[in-house]
Design an enzyme around this catalytic site. Structure first.
Site, PDB file in Angstrom:
ATOM      1  CG  ASP A 174      -1.973  -1.138   1.149  1.00 32.72           C
ATOM      2  OD1 ASP A 174      -1.910  -1.955   0.226  1.00 32.72           O
ATOM      3  OD2 ASP A 174      -2.824  -1.214   2.065  1.00 32.72           O
ATOM      4  CG  ASP A 207      -6.567   0.087   1.136  1.00 29.42           C
ATOM      5  OD1 ASP A 207      -6.879  -1.086   1.409  1.00 29.42           O
ATOM      6  OD2 ASP A 207      -7.009   1.070   1.777  1.00 29.42           O
ATOM      7  CG  HIS A 261     -11.316   1.142   0.174  1.00 28.62           C
ATOM      8  ND1 HIS A 261     -11.454  -0.148   0.619  1.00 28.62           N
ATOM      9  CD2 HIS A 261     -10.348   1.709   0.944  1.00 28.62           C
ATOM     10  CE1 HIS A 261     -10.595  -0.350   1.625  1.00 28.62           C
ATOM     11  NE2 HIS A 261      -9.914   0.748   1.831  1.00 28.62           N
ATOM     12  CG  HIS A 274      -8.460   5.215   2.942  1.00 29.00           C
ATOM     13  ND1 HIS A 274      -9.424   4.954   3.892  1.00 29.00           N
ATOM     14  CD2 HIS A 274      -7.909   4.014   2.641  1.00 29.00           C
ATOM     15  CE1 HIS A 274      -9.444   3.664   4.160  1.00 29.00           C
ATOM     16  NE2 HIS A 274      -8.543   3.054   3.403  1.00 29.00           N
ATOM     17  CE  LYS A 295      -4.194  -4.183   1.320  1.00 27.07           C
ATOM     18  NZ  LYS A 295      -4.911  -3.130   2.044  1.00 27.07           N
ATOM     19  CB  CYS A 334      -2.179  -2.940   5.161  1.00 29.36           C
ATOM     20  SG  CYS A 334      -3.892  -2.333   5.102  1.00 29.36           S
TER      21      CYS A 334
HETATM   22  C1  VGL Z   1      -4.767   0.621   5.705  1.00 30.87           C
HETATM   23  C2  VGL Z   1      -6.387   1.404   7.116  1.00 30.87           C
HETATM   24  C3  VGL Z   1      -7.315   1.330   6.119  1.00 30.87           C
HETATM   25  C4  VGL Z   1      -3.333   0.236   5.503  1.00 30.87           C
HETATM   26  C5  VGL Z   1      -5.689   0.528   4.693  1.00 30.87           C
HETATM   27  O1  VGL Z   1      -2.859   0.193   4.344  1.00 30.87           O
HETATM   28  O2  VGL Z   1      -2.651  -0.007   6.522  1.00 30.87           O
HETATM   29  N1  VGL Z   1      -5.126   1.046   6.916  1.00 30.87           N
HETATM   30  N2  VGL Z   1      -6.965   0.884   4.900  1.00 30.87           N
HETATM   31 ZN    ZN Z   2      -8.346   1.023   3.290  1.00 34.02          ZN
END
Ligand code: VGL
Ligand code: ZN
Length: 200
Positions: free
Chosen positions: A10, A48, A50, A83, A108, A153
């Site tokens: 990420d 990440d 969404h 995010h 993901k 993550c």
């Molecule tokens: C993450 C919170 C929400 C991460 C991703 O990459 O650690 N943390 N989504």
């Molecule tokens: Zn996230």
């Protein structure tokens, strides 16, 4: 090495300075992540990813504040600032991270009702991303993880990797943590307990 892969978690704009869910110290690790990418023969990255209005966003709920905990069907779930929305600049990799070598990019968090910290298994702990099957099919036995965020993550991915039977190390110097209610120390202890090697 033939049996070894680097998993870069990420490294996206929204987790870096000025991003929607900026992780303190994220930009400082970019050169260290790039150095690891140079060193490894095989690199996999996670992203990440969404949909707008994702259930893990505080803004998707009435009267919810970011960083509070909500009760989801699968258990407690932290609510985050919106995010890494699919296709936005915030969801893109930080432009200084060298993604050219990535042999696979695993996305993901794209199921609107399920968050996914781990790059292996979503937060319902049932839905698989397919990464385990991919890595095993490629013959990798040892994984080194780096990226963001150490206590979410990266840690969840490392624990699932260990659970799946991989030899796992986390390059802690090439990570940065959100550190919500002591999550950094808690997840470092959990990883040590699980037999994950922590460098630096
Ligand atoms: C993450 C919170 C929400 C991460 C991703 O990459 O650690 N943390 N989504
Ligand atoms: Zn996230």
């Amino acid at each position: 090495m033939r049996n070894e892969a680097l998993i870069v978690i990420d490294m996206q704009n929204d987790f870096c300075d000025g991003g929607a869910l900026a992780v303190p110290g994220a930009n400082a690790i970019v050169p260290l992540v790039n150095r690891l990418i140079e060193r490894f023969d095989h690199v996999v990255m996670s992203q990440d990813w969404h949909p707008a209005g994702h259930a893990s966003f505080a803004s998707s709920w009435r009267d919810a504040t970011p960083f509070s905990t909500a009760s989801f069907a699968y258990g407690p779930q932290t609510l985050w600032p919106a995010h890494c929305v699919q296709g936005t600049t915030g969801a893109a990799f930080h432009s200084h991270v060298n993604a050219t070598k990535a042999e696979l990019i695993v996305r993901k968090g794209f199921h609107s009702g399920i968050d996914s910290y781990s790059a292996f298994r979503e937060n319902d702990r049932l839905t698989l991303t397919g990464l385990e099957g991919y890595l095993k099919a490629r013959g990798f036995t040892r994984l080194v993880l780096c990226g963001l965020a150490l206590d979410y993550c990266v840690a969840w991915s490392a624990l699932d990797a260990r659970q799946a039977g991989f030899d796992v190390a986390v390059a802690v110097e090439a990570t940065a943590a959100i550190d919500l209610d002591g999550s950094r120390e808690r997840m470092l202890a959990e990883m040590t307990q699980a037999g994950i090697a922590l460098s630096a």
